[in-house]
Write a protein that holds these residues in place. Sequence first.
Motif: not given
Length: 420
Positions: A15-19, A25-32, A172-178
Amino acid sequence: MEPVRDSLRPPRVVLGVCGGIAAYKAVDVCRRLVDAGVHVVPVMTVEATRFVGEVTFSALASEPVQTSLFDESSPIPHTVLGQTADLVVVAPATAQLLARYAGGFSDDLLSATLLATRAPVLVCPAMHTEMWEHPAVQENLATLLRRGVHVLEPEEGRLAGGDVGAGRLADPATIAQRVLELLGRDEVVGTQGDLVGVRVVVSAGGTREPIDPVRFLTNRSSGKQGLALAESAARRGAEVTLVTAAPLVVRPELAARVTVVGVESASDMERAMLAAAAGAQVVVMAAAVADFRPKAPAEHKLAKGDGVPEIVLEPTPDILAALSNARRPGQVLVGFAAETHDVLAHGRAKLERKRVDLLVVNDVSQPGVGFDHDTNAVVILDDAGSSFDIPLTTKSAVADAVFDRVSARLSAHERKTPQP
Ligand code: C5P
């Protein structure tokens, strides 16, 4: 040769996170993803660490955060990360990251990992509208798309600083789904969204009103918007019943979450909708129900030799009215309206007349809007007097915007109704 993945080992996702502001919101993606059984390896750019603390990701992810190309314990972290990943997702992806990736630069751990991997890559851009629409950004994206990189486009919405426009990081839910879809984890698709545990009924297509056993009256509705609504709800975790008068095929990864009930006439649809709505929290009437039907359909095929038949019409049942009468407490009822003029005034009047919570109005006189197109432009009216403009976009994005509103109403109702 593609490396063969041991199906028992959890999928490994970098999971790459940029500035950017959306880094939180990447925290939520990570958790999901972790909740869905994914091994998440977080990689942050140095700029990202100014927005979110490394400790947050290290605590939630499956491994501590990595930020540097020069790690004492691993001399070449980027090749290890790239080679062992089953997928790399970058959320948020800034204009700077897209430019470096498109240009083949590898001056930090994330960009080097992107070059060192043969796994699928999903980038989720987020930036201000002006930057998003700049030709340089769009050309870099086109380059990445041509190379097979998956792009989850940003949404329209409120941006940092209060501006409203395109560029907000996808949900984030959509990102995790994808990510789960791209990993082929079909069994967990639909387990992460904001509609988990919610039963949704959607109607679609134009009803067919019989004239005789072989002929019918119908309209131009393709059912595409209804299908997009059913798929959006399923992707967000709902159990969906799709009552359709059009032949529709649900995407394979969502098919297990959507029960398709085929109907022909307005009467069939009314019966099926009332039955399905009895156990549902959300009912969406996207079907183009015929307003009139032949009063006495012929039992046998009308023959040319019998002369030109006179067909007497009668009104069909108003399904929305019946659903509104049978409505259970807290159930969210959504209607659609196709209008050609005075769109907002007609929409507002219809919302009240039909006693719905939300009315999705489309101006079908506009190019690319409504019947049979893959795109749509709508205004979503709510019973509190607010309206939400969704300019020309895909029917799928319109569906997501509708369920954003539905979801907000469901959680407001939950807040008002203490759970046992
Ligand atoms: O009045 P109008 O037909 O424009 O209303 C459109 C809305 O009412 C749509 O949600 C449509 O599905 C629903 N409708 C219905 N029963 C009818 C006609 C329309 O439920 N007979």
